[in-house]
Design a protein around this motif. Structure first.
Motif, short mmCIF file in Angstrom:
data_model
loop_
_atom_site.label_atom_id
_atom_site.label_comp_id
_atom_site.label_asym_id
_atom_site.label_seq_id
_atom_site.Cartn_x
_atom_site.Cartn_y
_atom_site.Cartn_z
N LEU A 65 0.81 -1.21 0.00
CA LEU A 65 0.00 0.00 0.00
C LEU A 65 0.84 1.26 0.00
N THR A 97 1.68 -6.59 3.37
CA THR A 97 1.02 -5.67 4.29
C THR A 97 2.00 -5.08 5.29
N ASP A 116 1.72 1.33 7.16
CA ASP A 116 0.65 2.31 7.25
C ASP A 116 -0.03 2.25 8.62
N THR A 184 -4.90 0.32 5.64
CA THR A 184 -5.80 1.02 4.72
C THR A 184 -7.23 0.52 4.89
N GLY A 206 -3.53 -6.17 -1.50
CA GLY A 206 -3.04 -4.81 -1.51
C GLY A 206 -3.58 -3.92 -2.61
N GLY A 207 -2.89 -2.77 -2.78
CA GLY A 207 -3.35 -1.77 -3.73
C GLY A 207 -3.31 -2.24 -5.16
N ILE A 224 -8.66 2.34 -2.19
CA ILE A 224 -7.25 2.27 -2.54
C ILE A 224 -6.55 3.56 -2.13
N GLU A 225 -5.23 3.49 -1.94
CA GLU A 225 -4.44 4.68 -1.69
C GLU A 225 -4.45 5.57 -2.93
#
Length: 324
Positions: A65, A97, A116, A184, A206-207, A224-225
């Motif tokens: 992320l 992660t 994060d 996230t 993930g993203g 999403i980021e």
């Protein structure tokens, strides 16, 4: 903190593997293991075949992320040719992660972890030498693939329904590592006041996995980021950043862009008209202790004006833009 000179053989991870190889006496194991290590090393940012073999290596493990934030930092630092080679890695075999990043620092696989979230109280109890230093702020956005419903705006209740399994869109969420959910996802679910998600909703890695899933599934949504989707080229056809409506503040956000993300942070107002700051969350460097080291020198540089300028040119905000 582990700083390895390449002229003195190999990293801690490879040294451990070689010890296993000696014990097993297996030539086949050696070949397979080194192939895997080479494959992982080839993913390192700024560590191609032209890298200075005499440089000191610093291993960085990033959550998937945070990659859009930290990758340009690593490249810029390596380009300085300071005799230090940063190796940024993110594993293909597991969801990349923050849990993995923190665990890599704890185990000594990485000198720096990119996370994060801060280490949890139980992690700090077990490993009190862990240090978290904020280096940026990320914004979460909702992305939607909807050729038949352009310019969709979601209220919190709309999103809650989709993640309860009663909405009209196919929804995606992010895969756990063990019992922990990615930072996230935790921030997004806190925003919509909804946890756990419906078990039927598919989890992605993930993203990058989230973006790929939404791109390939019409009438789907995900979160999403912003750094992953800060241009239409990254979003592709029929995918866009959805508008958001906050039933509590009666605010509607229909133009979620980096400039509005920045204006929201500058406003220092959770009820601003630019971006819902409830969806903003920090990114951290995780290390084992602070002291005079080359790894700490990179962290200090990344948190300096020069490093923060790079952060803000890649879809994230400087950690110095603090807001409540």
């Amino acid at each position: 903190m582990r700083l390895i000179d390449d002229t003195k053989a190999v990293s801690m991870v490879v040294s451990a593997l070689l010890l296993i190889i000696v014990v097993s006496g297996s030539v086949a194991f050696l070949a397979g293991t080194m192939q895997g290590v080479t494959s992982q090393t080839d993913k390192a940012v700024g560590n191609g075949k032209s890298a200075d073999l005499g440089a000191i290596k610093i291993d960085i493990m990033s959550s998937d992320l945070a990659l859009p934030a930290v990758s340009p930092l690593v490249k810029a630092y390596n380009d300085k040719n300071l005799g230090v080679k940063l190796q940024l890695q993110q594993s293909d075999s597991i969801a990349g992660t923050s849990n993995v990043s923190i665990g890599s620092v704890v185990s000594g696989i990485a000198d720096i972890g990119i996370s994060d979230r801060e280490p949890s109280p139980d992690e700090m109890e077990k490993y009190p030498e862990l240090v978290a230093q904020k280096f940026g702020i990320s914004g979460i956005v909702v992305i939607v693939n909807s050729p038949t419903h352009p310019n969709t705006t979601f209220s919190k209740n709309d999103l809650k329904n989709n993640y309860n399994g009663t909405g009209i869109f196919t929804s995606y969420h992010m895969q756990k590592t063990g019992s922990r959910i990615p930072g996230t996802e935790a921030a997004f679910l806190q925003y919509i006041e909804n946890y756990p998600v419906d078990p039927a909703i598919l989890a992605v890695n993930g993203g990058a996995g989230m973006l790929d899933a939404v791109k390939t599934k019409p009438e789907s949504i995900g979160f999403i980021e912003y750094g992953y989707v800060d241009s239409q080229d990254k979003l592709g056809n029929n995918v866009y950043i959805a508008g958001l409506y906050n039933e509590t503040s009666f605010k509607t956000y229909t133009n979620i862009s980096y400039s509005n993300f920045t204006l929201a942070a500058i406003s220092n107002d959770l009820n601003n008209s630019y971006y819902p700051l409830e969806l903003a969350h920090p990114l951290y460097f995780i290390t084992r202790g602070k002291g005079s080291s080359l790894a700490d020198a990179f962290v200090k540089w990344a948190r300096s004006f020069e490093g923060q300028d790079i952060i803000e040119k890649n879809g994230y905000l400087s950690y110095t833009r603090d807001f409540s």
